[in-house]
Scaffold this motif. Structure first.
Motif, PDB file in Angstrom:
ATOM      1  N   LEU A 199     -22.190  -3.262  24.357  1.00 49.12           N
ATOM      2  CA  LEU A 199     -22.391  -2.111  25.221  1.00 49.12           C
ATOM      3  C   LEU A 199     -22.877  -2.610  26.579  1.00 49.12           C
ATOM      4  N   PHE A 200     -22.547  -1.888  27.620  1.00 51.64           N
ATOM      5  CA  PHE A 200     -22.989  -2.245  28.969  1.00 51.64           C
ATOM      6  C   PHE A 200     -23.392  -0.957  29.651  1.00 51.64           C
ATOM      7  N   MET A 201     -24.690  -0.748  29.801  1.00 56.27           N
ATOM      8  CA  MET A 201     -25.169   0.553  30.252  1.00 56.27           C
ATOM      9  C   MET A 201     -26.536   0.426  30.902  1.00 56.27           C
ATOM     10  N   ILE A 202     -26.929   1.460  31.621  1.00 51.91           N
ATOM     11  CA  ILE A 202     -28.279   1.529  32.169  1.00 51.91           C
ATOM     12  C   ILE A 202     -29.208   2.165  31.130  1.00 51.91           C
ATOM     13  N   GLY A 203     -30.503   1.962  31.304  1.00 48.70           N
ATOM     14  CA  GLY A 203     -31.460   2.524  30.357  1.00 48.70           C
ATOM     15  C   GLY A 203     -31.396   4.030  30.267  1.00 48.70           C
ATOM     16  N   ASN A 204     -31.153   4.696  31.394  1.00 53.49           N
ATOM     17  CA  ASN A 204     -31.080   6.160  31.379  1.00 53.49           C
ATOM     18  C   ASN A 204     -29.936   6.667  30.504  1.00 53.49           C
ATOM     19  N   GLU A 205     -28.811   5.934  30.498  1.00 57.53           N
ATOM     20  CA  GLU A 205     -27.701   6.324  29.634  1.00 57.53           C
ATOM     21  C   GLU A 205     -28.063   6.135  28.168  1.00 57.53           C
ATOM     22  N   ALA A 206     -28.768   5.042  27.856  1.00 60.29           N
ATOM     23  CA  ALA A 206     -29.208   4.807  26.487  1.00 60.29           C
ATOM     24  C   ALA A 206     -30.211   5.876  26.049  1.00 60.29           C
ATOM     25  N   ILE A 207     -31.056   6.302  26.966  1.00 57.14           N
ATOM     26  CA  ILE A 207     -31.992   7.387  26.671  1.00 57.14           C
ATOM     27  C   ILE A 207     -31.230   8.671  26.349  1.00 57.14           C
ATOM     28  N   GLY A 208     -30.242   8.990  27.181  1.00 53.13           N
ATOM     29  CA  GLY A 208     -29.439  10.188  26.937  1.00 53.13           C
ATOM     30  C   GLY A 208     -28.729  10.130  25.599  1.00 53.13           C
ATOM     31  N   LEU A 209     -28.148   8.976  25.279  1.00 48.66           N
ATOM     32  CA  LEU A 209     -27.455   8.823  24.001  1.00 48.66           C
ATOM     33  C   LEU A 209     -28.442   8.926  22.843  1.00 48.66           C
ATOM     34  N   GLY A 210     -29.643   8.371  23.018  1.00 46.16           N
ATOM     35  CA  GLY A 210     -30.671   8.500  21.988  1.00 46.16           C
ATOM     36  C   GLY A 210     -31.066   9.941  21.746  1.00 46.16           C
ATOM     37  N   CYS A 211     -31.119  10.727  22.824  1.00 48.16           N
ATOM     38  CA  CYS A 211     -31.419  12.157  22.689  1.00 48.16           C
ATOM     39  C   CYS A 211     -30.367  12.849  21.828  1.00 48.16           C
ATOM     40  N   LEU A 212     -29.106  12.556  22.080  1.00 45.77           N
ATOM     41  CA  LEU A 212     -28.035  13.163  21.292  1.00 45.77           C
ATOM     42  C   LEU A 212     -28.156  12.784  19.826  1.00 45.77           C
ATOM     43  N   ALA A 213     -28.407  11.488  19.564  1.00 43.27           N
ATOM     44  CA  ALA A 213     -28.523  11.017  18.185  1.00 43.27           C
ATOM     45  C   ALA A 213     -29.725  11.625  17.475  1.00 43.27           C
ATOM     46  N   ALA A 214     -30.760  11.968  18.252  1.00 44.42           N
ATOM     47  CA  ALA A 214     -31.973  12.561  17.673  1.00 44.42           C
ATOM     48  C   ALA A 214     -31.809  14.037  17.365  1.00 44.42           C
ATOM     49  N   GLY A 215     -30.714  14.632  17.811  1.00 42.81           N
ATOM     50  CA  GLY A 215     -30.502  16.063  17.577  1.00 42.81           C
ATOM     51  C   GLY A 215     -30.960  16.941  18.714  1.00 42.81           C
ATOM     52  N   CYS A 216     -31.255  16.352  19.867  1.00 37.19           N
ATOM     53  CA  CYS A 216     -31.610  17.154  21.041  1.00 37.19           C
ATOM     54  C   CYS A 216     -30.401  17.975  21.475  1.00 37.19           C
ATOM     55  N   LYS A 237     -22.266  15.401  28.084  1.00 33.83           N
ATOM     56  CA  LYS A 237     -22.158  15.212  26.636  1.00 33.83           C
ATOM     57  C   LYS A 237     -22.629  16.400  25.799  1.00 33.83           C
ATOM     58  N   LEU A 238     -23.672  17.087  26.230  1.00 32.44           N
ATOM     59  CA  LEU A 238     -24.267  18.127  25.382  1.00 32.44           C
ATOM     60  C   LEU A 238     -23.335  19.308  25.077  1.00 32.44           C
ATOM     61  N   PRO A 239     -22.544  19.805  26.028  1.00 32.45           N
ATOM     62  CA  PRO A 239     -21.701  20.970  25.715  1.00 32.45           C
ATOM     63  C   PRO A 239     -20.778  20.750  24.520  1.00 32.45           C
ATOM     64  N   VAL A 266     -35.570  24.379  18.691  1.00 33.76           N
ATOM     65  CA  VAL A 266     -34.520  23.540  19.257  1.00 33.76           C
ATOM     66  C   VAL A 266     -35.142  22.251  19.783  1.00 33.76           C
ATOM     67  N   ARG A 267     -34.626  21.132  19.348  1.00 36.02           N
ATOM     68  CA  ARG A 267     -35.124  19.870  19.892  1.00 36.02           C
ATOM     69  C   ARG A 267     -34.739  19.795  21.373  1.00 36.02           C
ATOM     70  N   THR A 268     -35.759  19.775  22.216  1.00 41.09           N
ATOM     71  CA  THR A 268     -35.578  19.876  23.659  1.00 41.09           C
ATOM     72  C   THR A 268     -36.424  18.826  24.356  1.00 41.09           C
ATOM     73  N   MET A 269     -35.936  18.319  25.473  1.00 41.17           N
ATOM     74  CA  MET A 269     -36.711  17.335  26.232  1.00 41.17           C
ATOM     75  C   MET A 269     -36.565  17.592  27.720  1.00 41.17           C
ATOM     76  N   THR A 270     -37.415  16.929  28.479  1.00 42.65           N
ATOM     77  CA  THR A 270     -37.291  16.933  29.930  1.00 42.65           C
ATOM     78  C   THR A 270     -37.562  15.524  30.412  1.00 42.65           C
TER      79      THR A 270
END
Length: 577
Positions: A199-216, A237-239, A266-270
């Motif tokens: 994978l080749f990504m920035i940390g913010n993208e990994a954070i976003g993907l982690g949110c999706l995997a967590a059920g956010c 990604k979320l829609p 609802v699992r929610t973050m900011t």
């Protein structure tokens, strides 16, 4: 043949520096090389010097390099500002349009390439980034078909004609510089990469993907550098998963919306940066008092106030730990790699619901925006833990409410979602009894405070203290957090060559502080140095307060807006001998 190389491109912001870096590094990633990038950019849309630096390696790396092998310059300012990093015999590829000059005292070979002119011949000066990329790729002697594939992926949506012109720009840049150089430069020929998928990504993208995997399924946020990419990623990604992103009017609205959605189940973050975190402080206290799960990402940048919004700093630690008025339990964790950014988001959501507390995920600009190679994520290892979420609340006596804040041995009360049968209770930001009714009873107050504050007793999160400790009695223990880990490891290699034994601890659980786990490492070391990007030694202060050992501890601080270089850590540690 060499095992690693450093490449940088510089120019004015808005003239294609970012896209050049993106396509160049994507093609290298396709070949299987390990990459670590750093962006230097201004807090403006267009204008002002910007540069992107990439370290390319045949083995894993997590730090930028001190020196530079190839500099691609769109203007003389880029040469003047960055040529000092070039190693002896390095190369400058510059646009002939501005009559480039190598500064006095710099031992570098200059290739003046008509970058803009070639692009204009193909129809637009915008393609000068592809000419420059082709020139760089040609000097390295890498296969053009791999680069062309990256070009197709970048411009395919614009049609075949655009793709063909960009591929032609790459070809012309490569052919011109190869004719000048007499072929690829042997001294820059990289060993073959392992070819493995990364994978080749920035940390913010990994954070976003982690949110999706967590059920956010909901993010409420207000755009701010360097956190905005999390929002931009989730907007895309979320829609598709039935979720959404709401851009609120400010950070106060963002955090209170997240609290409300979490209360509803609802699992929610900011996500925000230091200025936004400041605005959230009162609401973080509300989440603590109402024991509502809440996940916040703070991507640290230079402060205070607007400060240095596009530069590196790690100065929000004390704000995250102590910022809220009153006393509430909270958890602060600090990812130290791209992989951590992904997995820590899953853990943050789980911890937030297990203990019904705010969890703050603390990153820094370099980790959030630095693009890096990482291993593919293990989705089979993901587990979701929603804590004491009651599905079937027991029937209550007439006129009795559900004990949402019941005093329990572990301090964590049963939680129901609004509308659940037999789950009616009060929710208020004032002190309350077990059912949520407001109460100013002194006995109740103490019981509720004890309940909340002791629910995290003994908490130690996954890998909260990451250690590399080969020596039982090291000359030096080096402690860091966030993005400093790879830089420390590079410095340790050089120290080992000098006969200095070192251990390395990365503190990832910032609060509650992992005192018991850290003390043995402090005891073993003859000297301790704490590395952090702030002016007041905030991490060292936490260590001294919780674990002691101030007499053997020294701080290495950097707060000029730039990340640490390995040489800086090495020299500072040598001076401690």
């Amino acid at each position: 043949m060499i095992s690693q190389l450093s490449w940088k491109i510089g120019g004015q912001q808005g003239e294609g520096v970012e896209s050049t870096d993106r396509i160049f590094s994507t093609a290298l990633n396709r070949l299987g090389y390990y990459l670590y990038g750093y962006r230097h950019f201004s807090s403006r849309i267009k204008g002002g010097h910007t540069n992107n630096k990439i370290r390319i390696s045949t083995y894993p790396i997590r730090a930028i390099s001190d020196d530079l092998d190839i500099l691609v310059a769109f203007d003389q300012e880029s040469i003047d500002l960055n040529a000092k990093e070039l190693r002896s015999g390095g190369v400058i590829v510059a646009d002939a349009k501005f009559n480039p000059v190598v500064p006095e005292g710099i031992d570098a070979r200059l290739f003046a390439v008509p970058i803009t002119a070639m692009a204009e011949e193909l129809g637009t000066s915008l393609m000068k980034n592809m000419v420059a990329s082709g020139a760089s790729w040609g000097l390295l002697g890498l296969p053009l078909e791999v680069f062309n594939k990256a070009v197709e992926e970048e411009f395919g949506r614009k049609g075949a004609a655009v793709v063909e012109k960009n591929i032609e720009a790459v070809k012309r840049g490569a052919e011109f510089v190869l004719e000048q150089a007499g072929g690829p430069l042997d001294e820059f020929k990289l060993d073959e990469a392992d070819g493995r998928q990364k994978l080749f990504m920035i940390g913010n993208e990994a954070i976003g993907l982690g949110c999706l995997a967590a059920g956010c399924r909901l993010m409420s946020a207000y755009p701010i550098t360097p956190a905005s990419e999390i929002m931009e990623y989730l907007i895309k990604k979320l829609p598709a998963l039935g979720g959404t992103v709401v851009q609120t009017e400010d950070e106060i609205a963002a955090v209170t919306m997240a609290i409300g959605a979490n209360y509803a189940g609802v699992r929610t973050m900011t996500a925000s940066a230091g200025p936004g975190l400041s605005l959230m402080m009162e609401a973080i206290g509300l989440a603590g008092m109402t024991e509502t799960p809440l996940v916040i990402v703070d991507t640290q940048r230079g402060g205070p106030s607007t400060g240095l919004p596009t530069k590196q700093e790690q100065s929000d630690l004390n704000a995250m730990v102590y910022g809220t008025h009153g006393e509430i339990p909270k958890i602060v964790i600090a990812p130290a790699s791209i992989e951590d950014c992904f997995y820590d988001m899953i853990e943050a959501f789980n911890l937030s619901e297990q203990f019904q507390v705010p969890v703050i995920v603390m990153t820094d600009l370099q980790l959030s925006l630095g693009k890096q190679s990482c291993e593919p994520f293990d989705y089979n290892s993901i587990q979701i833990n929603r804590g004491k979420l009651v599905q079937d609340a027991p029937e209550q006596e007439p006129q009795q409410l559900f004990k949402r804040y019941e005093l329990t041995p572990d301090g964590v009360s049963p939680r129901v979602l609004p509308g659940a049968k037999h789950g009616i209770h009060h929710v208020t930001g004032v002190e309350h009894d077990e059912t949520g009714r407001p109460s100013e009873s002194a006995v109740n107050r103490q019981n509720m405070m004890d309940k909340r504050l002791h629910k995290l007793d003994g908490l130690y999160v996954r890998d909260g203290l990451r250690t590399d400790a080969p020596s039982e009695t090291p000359d030096l223990l080096i402690i860091g957090m966030g993005s400093t880990g790879g830089t420390i490891d590079q410095a340790r290699e050089w120290l080992a060559n000098d006969g200095v034994t070192t251990n390395h601890v990365t503190i990832r659980q910032i609060h509650p502080f992992p005192t018991e786990q850290l003390i043995p490492h402090l005891q073993q070391a003859k000297k301790v140095v704490v590395i952090e990007n702030n002016a007041t030694a905030q991490l060292a202060g936490q260590i001294k307060m919780h674990a002691g050992f101030a007499d053997k501890m020294r701080s290495l601080l950097k707060y000029d807006g730039n990340p640490f270089l390995p040489s800086e850590v090495y020299k500072a540690c040598k001076e401690l001998d």
